[in-house]
Design an enzyme around this catalytic site. Structure first.
Site, PDB file in Angstrom:
ATOM      1  N   ASN A   1       0.846  -1.213   0.000  1.00 22.91           N
ATOM      2  CA  ASN A   1       0.000   0.000   0.000  1.00 22.91           C
ATOM      3  C   ASN A   1       0.874   1.253   0.000  1.00 22.91           C
ATOM      4  O   ASN A   1       0.612   2.217  -0.728  1.00 22.91           O
ATOM      5  CB  ASN A   1      -0.902   0.037   1.239  1.00 22.91           C
TER       6      ASN A   1
ATOM      7  N   ASP B   1      -1.495   4.049   5.543  1.00 26.97           N
ATOM      8  CA  ASP B   1      -0.456   3.724   4.547  1.00 26.97           C
ATOM      9  C   ASP B   1      -0.447   4.772   3.439  1.00 26.97           C
ATOM     10  O   ASP B   1       0.612   5.188   2.954  1.00 26.97           O
ATOM     11  CB  ASP B   1      -0.720   2.347   3.918  1.00 26.97           C
TER      12      ASP B   1
ATOM     13  N   GLY C   1     -11.433  -1.095  -0.446  1.00 26.81           N
ATOM     14  CA  GLY C   1     -10.124  -1.719  -0.674  1.00 26.81           C
ATOM     15  C   GLY C   1      -8.999  -0.846  -0.171  1.00 26.81           C
ATOM     16  O   GLY C   1      -9.199   0.324   0.192  1.00 26.81           O
TER      17      GLY C   1
HETATM   18  O1  RIB Z   1      -2.868  -1.084   6.649  1.00 26.61           O
HETATM   19  C1  RIB Z   1      -3.791  -1.884   5.959  1.00 26.61           C
HETATM   20  C2  RIB Z   1      -3.178  -3.202   5.597  1.00 26.61           C
HETATM   21  O2  RIB Z   1      -2.873  -3.908   6.786  1.00 26.61           O
HETATM   22  C3  RIB Z   1      -4.072  -4.119   4.800  1.00 26.61           C
HETATM   23  O3  RIB Z   1      -3.962  -3.919   3.418  1.00 26.61           O
HETATM   24  C4  RIB Z   1      -3.654  -5.510   5.272  1.00 26.61           C
HETATM   25  O4  RIB Z   1      -3.082  -6.287   4.286  1.00 26.61           O
HETATM   26  C5  RIB Z   1      -2.699  -5.270   6.444  1.00 26.61           C
HETATM   27  O5  RIB Z   1      -1.393  -5.434   6.089  1.00 26.61           O
END
Ligand code: RIB
Length: 291
Positions: free
Chosen positions: A41, A237, A272
């Site tokens: 991400n 993220d 998502g």
């Molecule tokens: O921060 C979100 C993420 O945390 C998700 O996409 C999941 O995969 C976890 O790693």
């Protein structure tokens, strides 16, 4: 350049009216599979925000779908290796307010080979580069020390927060990124206030409240933009990736935080994690509209 040694997950996302309580069985309203992993991400957020990133990671023999998703997102997968473990995945419940609860299974993310990380480090000039890590991959301490000895600036996103992993790294990090809960847990584990942690720069994301960047006595606050969230998975993220993309290129923290705040505001309005991350054009348009 930013070298991101980070997790790649297949996110199994279950929409529920309310997050399950202990002992409760719930029927999901829907199920979707998305690309995720805090590392992936963040790399996608950096890339889409206009930053330069090399993603270093691992998938298993079952990792074709994840690799295709990374490529479709525009990431170079040349430093993503296939290892003898299943691709990491996450089980994610998302409620009607867009809040989530997440269980991760590290799988391949837990066996990234150190020589592959070193090989990626060799390809860039460390004196003008950042090394970015989260806490979903193996050997973070060795990788941080290797990066530091080569002259990289180190950004560590201490998520998911584990005190025994994070505390020994505090003296090695240039920029520590935590959410509010992680910040409180970190201060409690360290037995000092956040100001006394000794990390040169600290970025605390606070969800709908905004974010704070601390550098010595300087505290810069950025409010969150008001939006109607449908899924907050990956919002932190997105904020970090968009922030670092700009900060690494010389933007002042206030400017990078405003950009990052817009990126995460857009991201939470879509379902998502990785798929929902906006690009620089969308972010600029959003900022223009909100100014
Ligand atoms: O921060 C979100 C993420 O945390 C998700 O996409 C999941 O995969 C976890 O790693």
């Amino acid at each position: 350049m930013i070298i991101n040694v980070g997790s790649i997950n297949i996110d199994h996302v279950y929409r529920v009216a309310a997050l399950p309580k202990a002992g409760e069985t719930l029927a999901a309203k829907s199920y979707e599979r998305y690309l995720g992993g805090k590392g992936a991400n963040q790399s996608i957020a950096i890339q889409r925000a206009g930053g330069d990133v090399i993603h270093v990671g691992a998938v298993g023999a079952d990792g074709n779908w994840a690799l295709e998703q990374l490529k479709a997102a525009g990431l170079d997968t040349g430093h993503v290796t296939e290892v003898d473990a299943p691709t990491g995945h996450a089980i994610i419940a998302v409620d009607d307010a867009g809040e989530n609860s997440i269980v991760i299974v590290p799988g391949a993310n837990g066996v990234i080979a150190l020589d592959r990380v070193a090989a990626a480090m060799e390809t860039v000039d460390p004196s003008s580069s950042w090394l970015l890590l989260q806490n979903e991959t193996n050997a973070t301490d060795e990788i941080v020390r290797e990066g530091r000895s080569r002259g990289f600036k180190i950004c560590y996103s201490a998520a998911p927060f584990v005190a025994r992993t994070t505390l020994p790294l505090l003296n090695e990090i240039d920029l520590l990124v935590v959410n509010e809960g992680e910040a409180n847990a970190l201060a409690a584990a360290a037995g000092v206030s956040l100001d006394a942690l000794g990390v040169p720069e600290l970025l605390i994301t606070k969800g709908a409240v905004g974010a704070v960047f601390q550098r010595g006595a300087e505290h810069i606050h950025q409010s969150a933009f008001t939006v109607d969230p449908v899924d907050t998975t990956g919002a932190g993220d997105t904020f970090l990736g968009a922030f670092l993309a700009h900060y690494a290129k010389g933007a002042v923290p206030q400017e990078a935080m405003r950009f990052a705040s817009a990126a995460s505001a857009i991201q939470v309005t879509r379902p998502g994690a990785a798929d929902a991350i906006p690009d620089a054009h969308e972010i600029e348009a959003f900022l223009k509209e909100r100014t």
